[in-house]
Design a protein around this motif. Structure first.
Motif, mmCIF file in Angstrom:
data_model
loop_
_atom_site.group_PDB
_atom_site.id
_atom_site.type_symbol
_atom_site.label_atom_id
_atom_site.label_comp_id
_atom_site.label_asym_id
_atom_site.label_seq_id
_atom_site.Cartn_x
_atom_site.Cartn_y
_atom_site.Cartn_z
ATOM 1 N N GLY A 102 0.827 -1.213 0.000
ATOM 2 C CA GLY A 102 0.000 0.000 0.000
ATOM 3 C C GLY A 102 0.855 1.254 0.000
ATOM 4 N N ASP A 103 0.381 2.298 0.696
ATOM 5 C CA ASP A 103 1.113 3.570 0.758
ATOM 6 C C ASP A 103 2.030 3.548 1.975
ATOM 7 O OD1 ASP A 103 2.036 6.118 0.579
ATOM 8 O OD2 ASP A 103 0.168 7.070 1.224
ATOM 9 N N VAL A 104 3.333 3.385 1.727
ATOM 10 C CA VAL A 104 4.285 3.271 2.843
ATOM 11 C C VAL A 104 5.160 4.508 2.964
ATOM 12 C CG1 VAL A 104 4.364 0.747 2.770
ATOM 13 C CG2 VAL A 104 5.911 2.075 1.320
ATOM 14 N N MET A 105 4.934 5.496 2.114
ATOM 15 C CA MET A 105 5.824 6.649 2.126
ATOM 16 C C MET A 105 5.806 7.405 3.450
ATOM 17 S SD MET A 105 7.441 6.378 -0.546
ATOM 18 C CE MET A 105 7.333 5.439 -2.044
ATOM 19 N N SER A 106 4.729 7.215 4.216
ATOM 20 C CA SER A 106 4.655 7.885 5.524
ATOM 21 C C SER A 106 5.677 7.308 6.503
ATOM 22 C CB SER A 106 3.242 7.747 6.106
ATOM 23 O OG SER A 106 2.913 6.364 6.237
ATOM 24 N N ASN A 107 6.253 6.141 6.164
ATOM 25 C CA ASN A 107 7.241 5.493 7.037
ATOM 26 C C ASN A 107 8.664 5.990 6.799
ATOM 27 O OD1 ASN A 107 5.216 3.934 8.124
ATOM 28 N ND2 ASN A 107 5.592 2.190 6.726
ATOM 29 N N VAL A 108 8.828 6.903 5.832
ATOM 30 C CA VAL A 108 10.178 7.351 5.468
ATOM 31 C C VAL A 108 10.786 8.210 6.571
ATOM 32 C CG1 VAL A 108 11.509 8.789 3.881
ATOM 33 C CG2 VAL A 108 9.758 7.224 2.990
ATOM 34 N N THR A 109 12.049 7.940 6.920
ATOM 35 C CA THR A 109 12.845 8.766 7.829
ATOM 36 C C THR A 109 13.921 9.448 6.994
ATOM 37 O OG1 THR A 109 12.518 7.241 9.674
ATOM 38 C CG2 THR A 109 14.398 8.746 9.818
ATOM 39 N N THR A 110 14.079 10.766 7.176
ATOM 40 C CA THR A 110 15.077 11.495 6.389
ATOM 41 C C THR A 110 16.215 11.933 7.300
ATOM 42 O OG1 THR A 110 13.373 12.286 4.875
ATOM 43 C CG2 THR A 110 15.492 13.437 4.845
ATOM 44 N N CYS A 111 17.457 11.685 6.833
ATOM 45 C CA CYS A 111 18.656 12.061 7.609
ATOM 46 C C CYS A 111 19.696 12.602 6.640
ATOM 47 C CB CYS A 111 19.185 10.841 8.348
ATOM 48 S SG CYS A 111 20.709 11.166 9.289
ATOM 49 N N GLU A 112 20.067 13.858 6.813
ATOM 50 C CA GLU A 112 21.089 14.501 5.970
ATOM 51 C C GLU A 112 20.763 14.349 4.483
ATOM 52 O OE1 GLU A 112 23.671 16.255 7.082
ATOM 53 O OE2 GLU A 112 23.175 15.876 9.177
ATOM 54 N N GLY A 113 19.449 14.461 4.165
ATOM 55 C CA GLY A 113 19.040 14.390 2.774
ATOM 56 C C GLY A 113 18.878 12.991 2.230
#
Length: 879
Positions: A761-772
């Motif tokens: 499904g839509d998993v983009m909400s699980n993304v963690t961003t670190c230093e780009g």
């Protein structure tokens, strides 16, 4: 004193001993025959052990030889001093219960002083301290003053090797003069310096040691003389060392020419010059006797010697391969005495070139691995290479320890030599335990050794498949008996037999032995000590007794099948030479009723076309129905006819030459068809590698080949039926089915990938961003590893610079994968290290490259925690 050359001295000694009634025998192979105690022949008497113990009757009671020998006990010192070497020639005269001390000592003196011309005043005999008989002979018969005869203890002048024959020695030393001495005031015979050189050693074998140092007089006293040919040449030519005698100097000069260096101008280079000079002699002679480089046994000795020589060539600055050129010099200076060198010249060059090529590749690999070891040590701030790693370089890559140390010294790094020595000892101990427990003879002890030495068996089976002969001996596996009855397993020995004993690759005959009172089933026929043939089997009915006249009946059908396969091997060998080249040499064979197996020297797999051509040639000769003829002649006459001989085979004074028209001619003691048409047909069923440089063919003839074709036909019929087509269309139908399967698999993969994508499904909400860098962990239900990889690639393309970690519970097992883009890697991300860090949470392990790594596991409950820890690990890696 005339300065005779090595080849002259050898000839002079052998001719002198012939004048004293000795039979001159050619040097035996370096490969021991029926002796498990030795890897390589290391003395003149080693191949003659059966004659010394009385197990076999010698061809004459007086024998003389010049035996090629190899000793590697002090290999590490070769080159470092001018004393040590691995290869040498041992001159010997032997008496088997004939003459003893008086004649042996007299001939020693006569040869050294009258034939060679050594100054009697410079010769000093030594004796065992309690051997007054030898003292009196030297003193009263030869005329040596008492003060010139030296008495030494057991360590120096008594020869023994555990239990078995042994006895005192009498050596002769030559005073080479003060220029070779140590300068000490007490320098005399027995000093460690080079002034007094031992040139002759008489061993008086007169006692038997029971293994507990209890000695009894032998009924048959023997003489075992040893004189190193190279040592004698050093004395006669008045040169510094063995490396300066004429034949070895010619080789040493060739080494210097190839390296563009001069001997005795640089001590370090001198070590390499001497080592190469010695080792290439061993390598050349070992190769001529059919030994091939390997990682065990005598093959490992050869590999080690060759690689040491190759490595020292590099140290001298020699570019490219060079050992074959040196082997050619060895051959040229020695081929008159050892004609097998000239006969096997191209084979020797081929084997040496292949091994040198292999080492040149291996040493470069080893250097790369050592470079990695150095980098790891520096990274850890350590300065000692582990003994295990040093041993791995030595054992796996042929990397000598001194080369490892030399390279490491430049980096201020040392080696744990104690641990290296432990690894070496473990290897030696493993090899020692693997060695068989042997008798003094070095062969497994059997009941046959207790039989009368005078009893021998004559084979009469070339022209007879039945024969009448008296039973001379019967044994069980534990004792000699007079009678055997129904059901007893035993061996029967007769004077004359039509049964062929297993030999030369041909399996032994089977059949029956009948007497008026019983029937014995012969299951195997073997050759045992002392020229006896044992018929091994069981009593089917009645009883058999020593002294019974027996009818020996060979299974004629079985023998006929064996004959077909044996004759086919001769045709096969010639065909292989025609198709592959003259370098092909037989390396082993097995001839049974149902098949034949043929091992041969060749460095690559045969192509299907080469196999087809060989089959065609053999079948053409079978179809021609060539007459198979056997002639008896001397070995020299046989060689002149061009007959092929086998490596390491022990041939007598007369040999059998089996000819198949003008096509094939071989020395062979086996049984054959009368004409090639009887073989019917020939079919190769497999071709494979069995060792480096050795290939193996398995083939069938006659009924066996026709049965093979029938089986193939039945399989083809079954395949056609399963594929719902006729026999002529099977291949096309299989191609059609494979194409359909490929199409269905591709369609199936598309569906799986779609299902995997839909399931997350839509998993983009699980993304963690670190230093780009975007980091995405996803648990994907019931998905295989291939689909996870496809899904991961799609997610990376959407996320840009990113790290994707995917996990799946697939049929109760965990699939785990981490993927990183180039941008993430540039920031410090390493997918392999992420997987290493978290695989344990799912009960597994794995790793991989910076851009992609995977693992398997057996704990699905740990997936969520693994994904969480993976995100943390990725964040920690980002710079």
């Amino acid at each position: 004193m005339q300065k005779y050359g090595v080849n002259e001295l050898r000839k002079m000694f052998l001719e002198f001993m012939e004048s004293k009634g000795h039979l001159r025998l050619n040097s035996f192979s370096l490969v021991p025959h029926n002796d498990n105690s030795l890897l390589l022949i290391n003395s003149g008497m080693a191949p003659l052990k059966p004659y010394f113990t009385g197990q076999e009757v010698p061809p004459r009671k007086r024998v003389t030889t010049c035996q090629k020998c190899i000793r590697t006990g002090d290999i590490e010192n070769v080159g470092k001093t001018a004393r040590h070497g691995t290869f040498f020639e041992m001159l010997g005269n032997f008496s088997f219960g004939d003459y003893f001390k008086h004649e042996a000592i007299a001939w020693t003196w006569e040869f050294l002083t009258e034939v060679v011309g050594l100054d009697p005043d410079r010769l000093y005999p030594s004796i065992y301290e309690d051997d007054d008989e030898a003292f009196d002979i030297w003193n009263k018969e030869i005329g040596i003053k008492p003060e010139r005869i030296f008495r030494f203890g057991k360590a120096d002048n008594f020869w023994e090797h555990g239990a078995g024959p042994c006895g005192p020695c009498s050596e002769v030393y030559y005073d080479r003069g003060e220029k070779y001495g140590c300068g000490k005031s007490d320098c005399t015979v027995g000093c460690d310096c080079d002034r007094y050189m031992e040139v002759w050693n008489n061993v008086f074998t007169q006692f038997d040691n029971d293994g507990h140092n209890n000695y009894t007089e032998l009924e048959q006293k023997n003489i075992d003389t040893g004189m190193g040919l190279e040592r004698l040449a050093v004395v006669v030519q008045d040169v510094d060392s063995i490396f300066d005698v004429d034949t070895i100097k010619a080789l040493r000069d060739k080494v210097c020419e190839l390296a563009n260096v001069t001997y005795l101008t640089d001590p370090v280079k001198d070590v390499s010059i001497r080592l190469i000079t010695d080792h290439i002699r061993s390598v050349t002679f070992m190769t001529s006797d059919g030994i091939v480089p390997s990682n065990e046994g005598r093959g490992y000795v050869l590999r080690r010697l060759l690689r040491r020589a190759a490595r020292h060539g590099r140290l001298l600055g020699i570019k490219g391969k060079f050992l074959s050129e040196l082997a050619n010099t060895v051959i040229e200076v020695s081929k008159d005495a050892y004609p097998e060198l000239g006969e096997k010249k191209e084979y020797i060059f081929n084997k040496i070139d292949k091994e040198e090529d292999s080492f040149n590749k291996t040493i470069d690999t080893g250097l790369a691995i050592l470079k990695d070891y150095i980098a790891e040590l520096k990274e850890k701030g350590e300065s000692v290479l582990s003994g295990d790693n040093a041993f791995k370089l030595y054992d796996t890559y042929g990397f000598p320890l001194d080369l490892t140390k030399e390279i490491l010294e430049e980096e201020a790094i040392s080696v744990d030599e104690d641990r290296f020595a432990e690894c070496m000892n473990i290897q030696r101990e493993t090899a020692r335990k693997a060695r068989k427990v042997t008798t003094y003879m070095g062969a497994d002890a059997t009941i046959y050794e207790q039989l009368d030495v005078a009893l021998t068996t004559l084979f009469v089976g070339y022209d007879n498949l039945t024969y009448e002969s008296e039973i001379k001996a019967i044994t069980t596996d534990k004792e000699i008996v007079d009678t055997i009855s129904e059901g007893t397993q035993a061996s029967i020995i007769v004077e004359k037999t039509p049964f062929y004993a297993t030999m030369g690759g041909q399996t032994g005959d089977a059949g029956i032995i009948k007497t008026s009172n019983g029937t014995f089933v012969v299951q195997d026929t073997i050759k045992v000590v002392g020229g006896k043939v044992a018929h091994v089997g069981y009593v089917e009915s009645g009883e058999l007794n020593v002294g019974d006249m027996a009818s020996l009946i060979v299974d004629s059908d079985r023998r006929a099948l064996i004959c077909k396969n044996h004759s086919a091997t001769h045709l096969l060998q010639k065909a292989l030479k025609l198709v592959l080249g003259e370098h092909v040499e037989q390396a082993g064979s097995l001839v049974e009723p149902g098949r034949l197996r043929f091992d041969f020297s060749h460095d690559q797999a045969m192509t299907s076309d080469e196999i087809r051509r060989v089959e065609e040639i053999v079948n053409k000769e079978i179809e021609a129905d060539i007459s198979v003829n056997t002639d008896i002649m001397t070995l020299e006459e046989a060689k002149k006819t061009g007959a092929m001989a086998l490596f390491g085979e022990k041939y007598g004074e007369s040999v059998r030459v089996v000819s198949m028209g003008d096509f094939s001619k071989e020395l062979c003691g086996g049984t054959h068809v009368k004409h090639t048409g009887l073989i019917s047909t020939f079919k190769i069923v497999s071709e494979s590698g069995v060792a480096a440089g050795t290939r193996r063919i398995e083939a069938l003839t006659g009924a066996g080949a026709f049965e093979y074709y029938r089986n193939i036909e039945q399989e083809l019929i079954a395949a056609a039926k399963a594929a719902k087509t006729d026999m002529s269309s099977v291949a096309g139908r299989i191609e059609q089915l494979l194409a359909e399967i490929k199409s269905l698999n591709a369609e199936n993969k598309k569906l799986k990938d779609k299902m995997a994508k839909d399931s997350v499904g839509d998993v983009m909400s699980n993304v963690t961003t670190c230093e780009g860098i975007n980091i995405l962990p996803v648990n994907v239900p019931d998905t295989d590893m291939n689909s996870l990889r496809t899904l991961g690639d799609e997610m990376k393309s959407k996320l840009g610079d990113s790290v994707v970690i995917l996990a799946s519970d697939f049929s109760g097992k965990v699939n785990l994968i981490a993927m990183a883009t180039d941008g993430a890697i540039a920031k410090g991300v390493h997918a392999g290290n992420i997987i290493k860090a978290v695989a344990g949470y799912v009960g597994g392990g794995g790793g991989g490259r910076p851009n992609m790594a995977q693992a398997g596991g057996k704990n699905p409950e740990g997936i969520e925690e693994a994904l969480s820890k993976a995100v943390s690990e990725a964040v920690n890696q980002i710079k």
